[in-house]
Structure formats: C-alpha cells, structure tokens
Design an enzyme around this catalytic site. Sequence first.
Site, short mmCIF file in Angstrom:
data_model
loop_
_atom_site.label_atom_id
_atom_site.label_comp_id
_atom_site.label_asym_id
_atom_site.label_seq_id
_atom_site.Cartn_x
_atom_site.Cartn_y
_atom_site.Cartn_z
N ARG A 139 26.87 32.48 61.25
CA ARG A 139 26.45 32.40 62.65
C ARG A 139 27.34 33.35 63.44
NH1 ARG A 139 22.29 30.80 61.26
NH2 ARG A 139 21.26 28.81 61.70
N GLU A 175 21.20 36.32 70.20
CA GLU A 175 20.11 36.94 69.43
C GLU A 175 18.79 36.73 70.17
OE1 GLU A 175 20.15 35.25 65.52
OE2 GLU A 175 22.15 35.99 65.08
N HIS A 199 19.19 39.11 61.78
CA HIS A 199 19.09 37.73 61.30
C HIS A 199 17.94 37.65 60.27
CE1 HIS A 199 20.16 33.32 62.35
NE2 HIS A 199 19.71 33.40 61.10
P1 NAD Z 1 26.69 24.44 53.75
O1 NAD Z 1 26.79 23.33 54.75
O2 NAD Z 1 26.05 24.18 52.43
O3 NAD Z 1 28.16 25.05 53.46
C1 NAD Z 1 29.10 25.30 54.47
C2 NAD Z 1 30.47 25.18 53.83
O4 NAD Z 1 31.46 25.57 54.79
C3 NAD Z 1 30.82 23.77 53.37
O5 NAD Z 1 31.30 23.82 52.05
C4 NAD Z 1 31.94 23.34 54.34
O6 NAD Z 1 32.85 22.44 53.74
C5 NAD Z 1 32.58 24.69 54.64
N1 NAD Z 1 33.35 24.67 55.88
C6 NAD Z 1 33.16 23.93 56.99
N2 NAD Z 1 34.11 24.23 57.90
C7 NAD Z 1 34.91 25.17 57.36
C8 NAD Z 1 36.05 25.86 57.81
N3 NAD Z 1 36.56 25.63 59.02
N4 NAD Z 1 36.61 26.77 57.00
C9 NAD Z 1 36.11 27.01 55.76
N5 NAD Z 1 35.02 26.36 55.27
C10 NAD Z 1 34.44 25.46 56.05
O7 NAD Z 1 25.96 25.63 54.52
P2 NAD Z 1 25.12 26.84 53.87
O8 NAD Z 1 23.71 26.38 53.65
O9 NAD Z 1 25.90 27.42 52.77
O10 NAD Z 1 25.07 27.83 55.13
C11 NAD Z 1 26.22 28.56 55.52
C12 NAD Z 1 25.94 29.28 56.83
O11 NAD Z 1 24.84 30.18 56.67
C13 NAD Z 1 25.60 28.39 58.02
O12 NAD Z 1 26.25 28.88 59.17
C14 NAD Z 1 24.10 28.61 58.20
O13 NAD Z 1 23.71 28.38 59.52
C15 NAD Z 1 24.01 30.07 57.81
N6 NAD Z 1 22.66 30.51 57.44
C16 NAD Z 1 22.27 31.76 57.83
C17 NAD Z 1 21.02 32.25 57.47
C18 NAD Z 1 20.59 33.65 57.85
O14 NAD Z 1 19.40 33.96 57.79
N7 NAD Z 1 21.51 34.53 58.23
C19 NAD Z 1 20.13 31.44 56.75
C20 NAD Z 1 20.56 30.16 56.34
C21 NAD Z 1 21.83 29.70 56.70
#
Ligand code: NAD
Length: 333
Positions: A235, A264, A283
Amino acid sequence: MTLKVLVTDYNWPSLAIETEVFRAAGAELIVSETGAEADLVRLAPQADAILTCWKLVTPAVLDAAPRCRIVSRYGVGLDNIAVQHATDLGMWVTNVPDYCMEEVSDHAMALLLACARRVPLFSAATQAGVWNLKAGWPLPRLRGQTLGIIGFGRIGKALAPKAAGFGLKLLVYSPHARPEEVAPYGELTNDLGHLLSTADYISLHVPLTDATRGLINATTLRQMKPSAFLINTSRGAVIDEAALLEAVQQKVIAGAALDVLTQEPPAPGHPLMGQPNITLTPHAAFYSEAAIEELQHKAAEHVVQALRGEVPGNVINPQVRQQANFRAGTPAQ
Ligand code: NAD
C-alpha cells in the site's frame, strides 16, 4: 420470491460469471449504476446479499437492507465496508484474500528484475536513440545479492521461492513469521535495521495499519545501502513519498519501483512521476484474467453459501453467528 444480490460496482468486462453462479442458486443480480450511497440505499431493501468492490457500503446502506445476510467483498481490504455495523445487524462479512498471490509476487519479482537489469533506464535511453550500455551502469550480478522481504504473509511467502530461483539470498522481517517457514530460502531477522542495511532490494508486503504507515521514511531510508532499490506492491502509505523522492534524488538509495501510491490515481504532475530511477505501475500487481475470474467465482460463492444457510468461505466476523439477530442460519426464501 427470487432472491436478489445487489452488486455495488465491479471492475471487469461483465458479470457473466456471477450471473451463472446465482442462476444455479435461484438468485438474480441487481446492479447499481453509480454505486453512490443514495442509489445503494434505494436498491438495498430488495437485497438478500451485497457484493462490493470499491464503493462504500456505509451504515446507511446496511440499515436500508433488512433482508441482507452477507456483504461479500471482491478483494482483500475491507476498508470500504462498515464491518462493525454489518456485524451489529447480524450479517456475515467475507473477503477473498488469496486470489492474486501469484500475480502480486510475480509483479514484485518483475519490478525487482526491472531494477536489477536496469530495464527502465536502458529502455528510456534506447527509445531516445542512445544505444549504449552506460545507461545502466553500474550493474552488479543478481545471483548472490540479498532481497529483504518486509511482511511474510501470503504474498511475501509466494515471492520467496521465486526470488530464491534467481539466486537471491533472503532476509525476512515479519513479527509473526516462524524461522522454519523462512529457512528454505534464507534467514528470519527481528532486527529491521539489519535488514535495511544489508539488503540490495527491499520488497514491502505488509498491510497498511497504524504500525506500518510511514514505515519507510527519511530515517529508515538512510539505513539502506546507496546501491539498494525499494519495491512496493503493498500500500502506498507504507512509504513516506516525500522522503523517498528526496532519498532517490540525493542518491541515498539507488531507486524504487512502486505499484501503489498514497493517492490513487495520482494527481497530474505527481512528484514521483518523471523520475528516471523511479518505476511506476498503476496498482496492476493483482491483475490477470485468471485472478479476476477466481475473484468473481469466490466472492459469488460466498454469497450463495450464505443464501443456503451455510457458513461462507472466509468469514471475517465469525462471532456474528452467536448473536440473537444473526440473519443467515437457515436457507433464504
Ligand atoms: P497478509 O496479511 O497475508 O500478510 C501480511 C504480513 O505482514 C503478515 O505476515 C503480518 O504478520 C506482516 N506484518 C504486519 N505488520 C508488520 C510490520 N509492522 N512489519 C513487518 N511485517 C508485518 O497480506 P498479503 O495478502 O500478503 O498482502 C500484503 C500486502 O499486499 C497488503 O498491503 C495488501 O493490501 C497488498 N496487496 C496489493 C495488491 C496489488 O495489486 N498491489 C494486491 C493484493 C494485496
């Protein structure tokens, strides 16, 4: 009476998949033309379920939907849904967290490789008529370099074997990760500073929370190597964008590749645009036809399960089932 599913908005060519899934369940679609609150409030009284992509499902919309059993989100984030209000009213809320892990991790890898192989610099120079390797100097070998992954959830985990396949050493920072999950690919650290100062590429995969907003800022950027690249498919607001621009311009770091921005779409003339060492994509990381079809199927199936009186997949408020006002305990009629 035919059951009705209100679709607030969608972002793909047609609702053919949903129509098919609902026809088999004896339900039909009502599609809002604008997704504006007033239109949703007008349509909500007929709705046995709500399917939503980006439009706001506000308390007013939910209050206007006395038959509604479920708000099903097309996607991962739930910030457009008044989740607590839906729960208070006795409705399920579901999301689809796993439809695009391959796409996002591929995209992060693509951005990493673009930085590593200087693709944007070579392309811009070549397009401008300059046929010269100097456009990409210096250019270290990728194999043996270190990728720091911040956030080892679904997407971070999907990226790990892909990066390992290119010979990258992995360093992972993620508070709840277990060392044995990381061990096949590299090392888990609980020292963010160590990751920042060691990695040649840093890829962000954290959710946006109060703890992660501005996680990458002037201070953390200064801890990175001057040769390092920052990759963000999570994000936008995880990065302080003004600090990043300054860090790239002042050569505190080598560059960045970003799929997400704080605002965005960005306003015209956004300061991160037009920077040779900053690569931007709109995105797009989640996107592939297969991912979207999976998203449509899964979100629609959650609705059908709720209409049948079953527990839908990926419920994020399971406690609603214990409430006296729970709406979805028996098949809808
Ligand atoms: P997820 O919830 O499976 O994993 C997130 C991980 O981050 C977890 O393991 C959590 O413990 C860890 N975390 C939380 N706070 C933290 C911190 N302060 N420091 C380090 N690690 C920390 O999420 P995901 O499905 O892997 O998604 C990850 C990101 O990707 C999210 O922000 C989601 O919104 C984004 N995303 C983007 C797109 C895109 O099109 N660009 C698509 C899907 C998801």
